[in-house]
Write an enzyme that holds these catalytic residues in place. Structure first.
Site, PDB file in Angstrom:
ATOM      1  N   HIS A  36       7.728  -3.409  12.817  1.00 11.20           N
ATOM      2  CA  HIS A  36       6.451  -4.140  12.790  1.00 11.20           C
ATOM      3  C   HIS A  36       5.723  -3.981  11.461  1.00 11.20           C
ATOM      4  CE1 HIS A  36       6.443  -3.945  17.474  1.00 11.20           C
ATOM      5  NE2 HIS A  36       7.178  -4.929  17.012  1.00 11.20           N
TER       6      HIS A  36
ATOM      7  N   CYS B 282       1.446 -16.093  -1.048  1.00  7.99           N
ATOM      8  CA  CYS B 282       2.829 -16.232  -1.527  1.00  7.99           C
ATOM      9  C   CYS B 282       3.766 -15.171  -0.939  1.00  7.99           C
ATOM     10  CB  CYS B 282       2.869 -16.204  -3.057  1.00  7.99           C
ATOM     11  SG  CYS B 282       2.615 -14.570  -3.788  1.00  7.99           S
TER      12      CYS B 282
ATOM     13  N   VAL C 154       3.358   1.101  12.815  1.00  2.52           N
ATOM     14  CA  VAL C 154       3.051   0.773  11.423  1.00  2.52           C
ATOM     15  C   VAL C 154       2.575   2.005  10.650  1.00  2.52           C
ATOM     16  CG1 VAL C 154       2.514  -1.643  11.886  1.00  2.52           C
ATOM     17  CG2 VAL C 154       0.690   0.051  12.039  1.00  2.52           C
TER      18      VAL C 154
ATOM     19  N   ARG D  99      -7.556   2.108   9.410  1.00  3.86           N
ATOM     20  CA  ARG D  99      -6.343   2.540  10.128  1.00  3.86           C
ATOM     21  C   ARG D  99      -5.407   3.315   9.197  1.00  3.86           C
ATOM     22  NH1 ARG D  99      -3.423  -2.002  13.471  1.00  3.86           N
ATOM     23  NH2 ARG D  99      -2.165  -0.190  14.020  1.00  3.86           N
TER      24      ARG D  99
HETATM   25 ZN    ZN Z   1       0.452 -14.237  -4.244  1.00  5.28          ZN
END
Ligand code: ZN
Length: 254
Positions: free
Chosen positions: A116, A127, A103, A70
């Site tokens: 988005h 994380c 996007v 994409r």
């Molecule tokens: Zn990370």
């Protein structure tokens, strides 16, 4: 007054303009939308089944490969006349901000809020810190759809696309900025957006409630019928090009 003339008049007199774009604007650049039939590597896959955290957890190589494809598709497409019209609306001292649901959007406006997320900002699945795309993965995978996601430099977690997947919240800082823009603009131009997907669809509603005029540009009639709404039916590339031409032909009042 004709809707186009009325729209040009309103934009001419505005100080703060928000351009709010949806999938319809990308289609004119040849970027695949979910409404298109996918071909090649992805012919048998439903994009909706790839856009979730659970799909990534189950098959990270497939989802990462899909996003690389994409990204490649979007970066080879040129901004179209509708994208290029946004900054032009800002002539004569008008301030233009862009809020997009796409996007893939990266057209030449300074202030673009990606509601988005963006194909160009990977982040860590574990994380959530931003990550970078390795040089060798910039090109589309040629040997198949499966690509191993790169690793996070901090925690060695897998990198995921920096987009909002089904079931996820919009990034709160971006959402707050979008609300502030919608509430403080004079005109919101909603381009190629169906107005059905919430909470993004709340942006034009907030602008209306705050007294702004909302100008819809769409191939279909999407106006809610409110008094301060204008509906311009047509292709975004043509309607916005015509609007820019009308504005540049206007003589600035003394
Ligand atoms: Zn990370």
């Amino acid at each position: 007054m004709e809707p186009m003339n009325r729209a040009a008049e309103i934009i001419w007199n505005a100080k703060r303009i928000v351009c709010f774009s949806g999938a319809g604007i990308s289609a004119a650049s040849g970027i695949h939308t979910y409404q298109d039939t996918l071909t090649g590597l992805w012919a048998d896959l439903d994009p909706r089944a790839l856009d979730s955290a659970s799909a990534f957890r189950e098959n990270p190589k497939l989802v990462w490969g899909w996003y690389l494809w994409r990204r490649q598709n979007a970066s080879s497409a040129q901004p179209n006349a509708a994208h290029l019209a946004f900054p032009k609306l800002g002539s004569s001292g008008r301030i233009v901000s862009v809020i997009t649901q796409n996007v893939d959007e990266r057209a030449g406006s300074n202030c673009v809020l990606h509601l988005h997320g963006s194909l160009c900002t990977p982040k860590c699945f574990a994380c959530h810190r931003p990550g970078t795309l390795p040089e060798q993965q910039m090109a589309v995978p040629v040997d198949g759809a499966l690509v191993e996601p790169p690793r996070c430099g901090r925690c060695n977690g897998k990198l995921r696309p920096g987009v909002v997947w089904y079931g996820e919240d919009l990034p709160s800082d971006v959402w707050k900025s979008a609300i502030a823009l919608a509430k403080s603009c004079d005109v919101l131009i909603s381009v190629g957006t169906s107005g059905i997907v919430t909470p993004a669809a709340d942006i034009p509603r907030l602008a209306l409630l705050s007294g702004a005029t909302v100008i819809h540009v769409n191939t279909e009639h999407v106006s809610t019928g409110a008094e301060n709404e204008l509906m311009l039916v047509g292709k975004a590339t043509e309607v916005l090009t015509d609007l820019c031409a009308m504005l540049s032909n206007k003589v600035k009042p003394l």
